[in-house]
Design a protein around this motif. Structure first.
Motif, PDB file in Angstrom:
ATOM      1  N   PRO A  21       0.750  -1.301  -0.714  1.00 33.10           N
ATOM      2  CA  PRO A  21       0.014   0.534   0.069  1.00 33.10           C
ATOM      3  C   PRO A  21       1.444   1.337   0.461  1.00 33.10           C
ATOM      4  CG  PRO A  21       0.124  -0.673   2.210  1.00 33.10           C
ATOM      5  CD  PRO A  21       0.699  -1.998   1.145  1.00 33.10           C
ATOM      6  N   VAL A  41       0.846   5.222   1.206  1.00 32.00           N
ATOM      7  CA  VAL A  41       0.148   5.601   2.511  1.00 32.00           C
ATOM      8  C   VAL A  41       0.245   6.762   2.907  1.00 32.00           C
ATOM      9  CG1 VAL A  41      -0.191   5.642   4.996  1.00 32.00           C
ATOM     10  CG2 VAL A  41       0.552   4.024   3.798  1.00 32.00           C
ATOM     11  N   ILE A  96       3.514   3.205  12.001  1.00 30.19           N
ATOM     12  CA  ILE A  96       2.438   2.710   9.971  1.00 30.19           C
ATOM     13  C   ILE A  96       2.815   1.747   9.812  1.00 30.19           C
ATOM     14  CG2 ILE A  96       0.866   4.039   8.143  1.00 30.19           C
ATOM     15  CD1 ILE A  96       1.062   6.700   9.773  1.00 30.19           C
ATOM     16  N   ILE A  98       0.585  -2.115   9.174  1.00 26.85           N
ATOM     17  CA  ILE A  98      -0.139  -2.458   8.306  1.00 26.85           C
ATOM     18  C   ILE A  98       1.089  -3.916   7.728  1.00 26.85           C
ATOM     19  CG2 ILE A  98       0.141  -2.126   5.611  1.00 26.85           C
ATOM     20  CD1 ILE A  98      -0.001   0.553   6.212  1.00 26.85           C
ATOM     21  N   ILE A 155       5.164  -0.658   1.309  1.00 27.79           N
ATOM     22  CA  ILE A 155       4.733   0.185   1.712  1.00 27.79           C
ATOM     23  C   ILE A 155       5.496   1.519   1.682  1.00 27.79           C
ATOM     24  CG2 ILE A 155       4.371   1.312   4.318  1.00 27.79           C
ATOM     25  CD1 ILE A 155       4.096  -1.972   5.240  1.00 27.79           C
ATOM     26  N   ILE A 161       5.283   5.824   2.320  1.00 27.68           N
ATOM     27  CA  ILE A 161       4.466   6.326   2.894  1.00 27.68           C
ATOM     28  C   ILE A 161       4.804   8.113   2.215  1.00 27.68           C
ATOM     29  CG2 ILE A 161       4.119   8.273   4.713  1.00 27.68           C
ATOM     30  CD1 ILE A 161       4.872   5.001   6.703  1.00 27.68           C
ATOM     31  N   ILE A 202      -4.682   5.443   2.872  1.00 29.73           N
ATOM     32  CA  ILE A 202      -4.286   4.643   3.022  1.00 29.73           C
ATOM     33  C   ILE A 202      -4.452   3.829   1.378  1.00 29.73           C
ATOM     34  CG2 ILE A 202      -3.753   1.861   4.082  1.00 29.73           C
ATOM     35  CD1 ILE A 202      -4.427   3.133   7.108  1.00 29.73           C
ATOM     36  N   LYS A 260      -9.363  -3.520   7.878  1.00 24.86           N
ATOM     37  CA  LYS A 260      -8.845  -2.677   7.740  1.00 24.86           C
ATOM     38  C   LYS A 260      -9.393  -1.733   9.590  1.00 24.86           C
ATOM     39  CE  LYS A 260     -11.678  -1.612   4.474  1.00 24.86           C
ATOM     40  NZ  LYS A 260     -11.759  -1.488   2.779  1.00 24.86           N
ATOM     41  N   TYR A 288      -9.698   4.319   3.442  1.00 26.16           N
ATOM     42  CA  TYR A 288      -8.744   3.246   2.724  1.00 26.16           C
ATOM     43  C   TYR A 288      -9.628   3.587   1.379  1.00 26.16           C
ATOM     44  CZ  TYR A 288      -8.106   1.678   6.895  1.00 26.16           C
ATOM     45  OH  TYR A 288      -7.500   0.940   8.578  1.00 26.16           O
TER      46      TYR A 288
END
Length: 116
Positions: free
Chosen positions: A2, A4, A23, A27, A38, A40, A67, A77, A104
């Protein structure tokens, strides 16, 4: 994935490493995702530029986290959001936990393209 995106206040910049690690670890744990997937992106705003409840430079601090990633079950979630909020409110002072919002943006694998 993901990805973020955080929207934080400039005075919390010094806590960024702790926030990003928090975070990322949550996750990874809840979504069973590897750390190298991931990313961010952090956005910082000045308090004087914060507008909420019809007030510019509002004294009430609010944190926003988006996210984006592959669709996950609702229970995962919710658990992820609860864990992030619980730990984040210990790092960043907010009046109420409800002042931390996590949204999300679910994607299917067909919605995602990477360069080759």
């Amino acid at each position: 994935m993901p990805f973020v995106e955080t929207i934080l206040f400039e005075d919390d910049k010094k806590k960024l490493k702790i926030i990003n690690e928090l975070i990322s670890k949550k996750i990874s744990k809840i979504f069973s995702t590897k750390h190298n997937t991931i990313t961010i992106y952090n956005n910082f705003i000045k308090k004087k530029d914060f507008y909420h409840n019809l007030k510019l430079d509002n004294a009430e601090k609010r944190i926003f986290i988006k996210i984006s990633g592959l669709k996950r079950p609702k229970n995962k979630k919710k658990k992820l959001a609860q864990l992030i909020i619980l730990d984040l409110k210990k790092i960043i002072k907010v009046k109420h936990p409800r002042n931390i919002a996590i949204y999300y943006y679910d994607k299917s694998i067909e919605d995602i393209y990477h360069g080759m």
